[in-house]
Design a protein around this motif. Sequence first.
Motif, mmCIF file in Angstrom:
data_model
loop_
_atom_site.group_PDB
_atom_site.id
_atom_site.type_symbol
_atom_site.label_atom_id
_atom_site.label_comp_id
_atom_site.label_asym_id
_atom_site.label_seq_id
_atom_site.Cartn_x
_atom_site.Cartn_y
_atom_site.Cartn_z
ATOM 1 N N GLN A 130 0.836 -1.210 0.000
ATOM 2 C CA GLN A 130 0.000 0.000 0.000
ATOM 3 C C GLN A 130 0.874 1.264 0.000
ATOM 4 O OE1 GLN A 130 -3.053 0.748 -0.417
ATOM 5 N NE2 GLN A 130 -3.926 2.098 1.117
ATOM 6 N N ILE A 131 1.922 1.248 0.827
ATOM 7 C CA ILE A 131 2.825 2.409 0.887
ATOM 8 C C ILE A 131 3.490 2.610 -0.476
ATOM 9 C CG2 ILE A 131 4.999 3.247 1.898
ATOM 10 C CD1 ILE A 131 4.051 2.023 4.589
ATOM 11 N N GLU A 132 4.017 1.520 -1.050
ATOM 12 C CA GLU A 132 4.677 1.600 -2.369
ATOM 13 C C GLU A 132 3.730 2.200 -3.404
ATOM 14 O OE1 GLU A 132 7.634 0.858 -3.464
ATOM 15 O OE2 GLU A 132 8.544 -0.262 -1.800
ATOM 16 N N GLU A 133 2.516 1.694 -3.432
ATOM 17 C CA GLU A 133 1.565 2.125 -4.463
ATOM 18 C C GLU A 133 1.129 3.575 -4.274
ATOM 19 O OE1 GLU A 133 -0.206 -2.280 -5.568
ATOM 20 O OE2 GLU A 133 -1.564 -0.808 -4.658
ATOM 21 N N LEU A 134 0.803 3.915 -3.037
ATOM 22 C CA LEU A 134 0.378 5.301 -2.772
ATOM 23 C C LEU A 134 1.515 6.282 -3.048
ATOM 24 C CD1 LEU A 134 -1.706 5.241 0.559
ATOM 25 C CD2 LEU A 134 -2.539 5.840 -1.709
ATOM 26 N N MET A 135 2.724 5.901 -2.657
ATOM 27 C CA MET A 135 3.874 6.793 -2.874
ATOM 28 C C MET A 135 4.098 7.025 -4.358
ATOM 29 S SD MET A 135 6.802 5.793 -0.126
ATOM 30 C CE MET A 135 7.949 7.048 -0.578
ATOM 31 N N LYS A 136 4.006 5.952 -5.117
ATOM 32 C CA LYS A 136 4.237 6.041 -6.561
ATOM 33 C C LYS A 136 3.188 6.955 -7.202
ATOM 34 C CE LYS A 136 5.648 3.137 -10.322
ATOM 35 N NZ LYS A 136 4.854 2.282 -11.193
ATOM 36 N N PHE A 137 1.943 6.761 -6.802
ATOM 37 C CA PHE A 137 0.857 7.564 -7.367
ATOM 38 C C PHE A 137 1.009 9.049 -6.998
ATOM 39 C CE2 PHE A 137 -3.331 9.564 -6.949
ATOM 40 C CZ PHE A 137 -3.824 9.379 -8.233
ATOM 41 N N ARG A 138 1.428 9.286 -5.758
ATOM 42 C CA ARG A 138 1.457 10.672 -5.271
ATOM 43 C C ARG A 138 2.723 11.444 -5.606
ATOM 44 N NH1 ARG A 138 -1.083 10.380 0.756
ATOM 45 N NH2 ARG A 138 -3.198 9.764 0.162
ATOM 46 N N GLU A 139 3.779 10.721 -5.955
ATOM 47 C CA GLU A 139 5.068 11.384 -6.190
ATOM 48 C C GLU A 139 4.960 12.646 -7.055
ATOM 49 O OE1 GLU A 139 8.867 8.826 -5.811
ATOM 50 O OE2 GLU A 139 8.470 9.157 -7.948
ATOM 51 N N PRO A 140 4.309 12.564 -8.220
ATOM 52 C CA PRO A 140 4.219 13.784 -9.043
ATOM 53 C C PRO A 140 3.456 14.918 -8.373
ATOM 54 C CG PRO A 140 2.918 11.999 -10.005
ATOM 55 C CD PRO A 140 3.721 11.402 -8.901
ATOM 56 N N TYR A 141 2.501 14.582 -7.522
ATOM 57 C CA TYR A 141 1.748 15.627 -6.808
ATOM 58 C C TYR A 141 2.668 16.373 -5.832
ATOM 59 C CZ TYR A 141 -2.597 13.451 -8.449
ATOM 60 O OH TYR A 141 -3.604 12.952 -9.211
ATOM 61 N N TYR A 142 3.461 15.593 -5.089
ATOM 62 C CA TYR A 142 4.385 16.224 -4.143
ATOM 63 C C TYR A 142 5.415 17.064 -4.897
ATOM 64 C CZ TYR A 142 2.510 13.082 -0.548
ATOM 65 O OH TYR A 142 1.682 12.425 0.324
ATOM 66 N N GLU A 143 5.941 16.477 -5.971
ATOM 67 C CA GLU A 143 6.992 17.165 -6.737
ATOM 68 C C GLU A 143 6.521 18.508 -7.267
ATOM 69 O OE1 GLU A 143 8.875 14.874 -9.854
ATOM 70 O OE2 GLU A 143 9.769 13.628 -8.276
ATOM 71 N N ARG A 144 5.324 18.494 -7.859
ATOM 72 C CA ARG A 144 4.900 19.743 -8.484
ATOM 73 C C ARG A 144 4.422 20.785 -7.470
ATOM 74 N NH1 ARG A 144 -0.493 17.414 -10.114
ATOM 75 N NH2 ARG A 144 0.541 16.075 -11.604
ATOM 76 N N SER A 145 4.153 20.355 -6.250
ATOM 77 C CA SER A 145 3.670 21.304 -5.242
ATOM 78 C C SER A 145 4.799 21.991 -4.477
ATOM 79 C CB SER A 145 2.791 20.573 -4.217
ATOM 80 O OG SER A 145 1.741 19.893 -4.855
ATOM 81 N N ALA A 146 5.969 21.321 -4.405
ATOM 82 C CA ALA A 146 7.015 21.767 -3.469
ATOM 83 C C ALA A 146 7.887 22.901 -3.984
ATOM 84 C CB ALA A 146 7.903 20.574 -3.129
ATOM 85 N N ASP A 147 8.176 23.853 -3.093
ATOM 86 C CA ASP A 147 9.208 24.852 -3.382
ATOM 87 C C ASP A 147 10.573 24.289 -2.952
ATOM 88 O OD1 ASP A 147 7.440 27.004 -4.208
ATOM 89 O OD2 ASP A 147 6.832 27.139 -2.105
ATOM 90 N N ILE A 148 10.543 23.539 -1.870
ATOM 91 C CA ILE A 148 11.758 22.954 -1.289
ATOM 92 C C ILE A 148 11.434 21.504 -0.937
ATOM 93 C CG2 ILE A 148 13.172 22.942 0.835
ATOM 94 C CD1 ILE A 148 12.726 26.013 0.956
ATOM 95 N N THR A 149 12.365 20.579 -1.250
ATOM 96 C CA THR A 149 12.147 19.171 -0.888
ATOM 97 C C THR A 149 13.314 18.693 -0.033
ATOM 98 O OG1 THR A 149 10.897 18.768 -2.902
ATOM 99 C CG2 THR A 149 11.804 16.833 -1.816
ATOM 100 N N ILE A 150 13.003 17.986 1.029
ATOM 101 C CA ILE A 150 14.055 17.475 1.920
ATOM 102 C C ILE A 150 13.837 15.992 2.186
ATOM 103 C CG2 ILE A 150 15.007 17.624 4.281
ATOM 104 C CD1 ILE A 150 14.375 20.654 4.081
ATOM 105 N N ASP A 151 14.882 15.202 1.875
ATOM 106 C CA ASP A 151 14.816 13.768 2.162
ATOM 107 C C ASP A 151 15.188 13.570 3.632
ATOM 108 O OD1 ASP A 151 14.943 11.049 2.331
ATOM 109 O OD2 ASP A 151 16.457 10.790 0.765
ATOM 110 N N THR A 152 14.229 13.093 4.406
ATOM 111 C CA THR A 152 14.417 12.974 5.853
ATOM 112 C C THR A 152 14.957 11.607 6.276
ATOM 113 O OG1 THR A 152 12.207 12.078 6.308
ATOM 114 C CG2 THR A 152 12.402 14.470 6.162
ATOM 115 N N SER A 153 15.151 10.701 5.312
ATOM 116 C CA SER A 153 15.643 9.356 5.663
ATOM 117 C C SER A 153 16.990 9.497 6.379
ATOM 118 C CB SER A 153 15.831 8.507 4.399
ATOM 119 O OG SER A 153 14.691 8.559 3.589
ATOM 120 N N GLY A 154 17.106 8.857 7.514
ATOM 121 C CA GLY A 154 18.380 8.892 8.236
ATOM 122 C C GLY A 154 18.630 10.177 9.005
#
Length: 175
Positions: A130-154
């Motif tokens: 479910q996480i994989e699928e939702l993330m894949k679907f939403r990725e373009p939405y997050y990308e086009r909305s963001a002024d700044i993106t930060i990878d918080t992993s780690g």
Amino acid sequence: MKTSIALIGFMGTGKTVVGKILAEKTGKEFIETDAIIVEKAGRSIPEIFRQDGEIAFRELEIAVIGEVAARKNAVIACGGGAVLNKINIDRLKKESVIVCLTATSQVIMKRTSADTDGRPLLAVADRAKQIEELMKFREPYYERSADITIDTSGMDANAVSERIIEKLKENESKH
Ligand code: S3P
């Protein structure tokens, strides 16, 4: 100049915990759209989803973001699905720099593992899928909305909030 910061991103990327720290560090007011929805509806998010469905929840989310988007000097932590309705981002962009927090699906899986009934979209048999699928679907939405993106992993929440402050400064000097 924009004085507010809207945090967007997938469930488990740390919007709430980072938002609180960021608000404290910057002297801004912390606002969480999910908490306002719960307060207004007098029901929990899983209850709203169960009784009225996701579309009804999205309508409440649009109404609440419509109210808080005009606020100045605030840190607004949005629900992970707020990006799905473009009107939310259009409204938020008036007073807020939009900061998107990301993390790998493995990190999301780990961070949400203790959540047994808080997030209706993750209450499924195969959460990883479910996480994989939702993330894949939403990725373009997050990308086009963001002024700044930060990878918080780690990264811990304090480091993420520091990184946001740095990036906001860089962003300001560009404009
Ligand atoms: C949702 C994310 C949740 C909450 C609701 C739906 C989503 O917020 O708004 O369960 O669609 O991604 P968090 O991102 O704070 O978990």
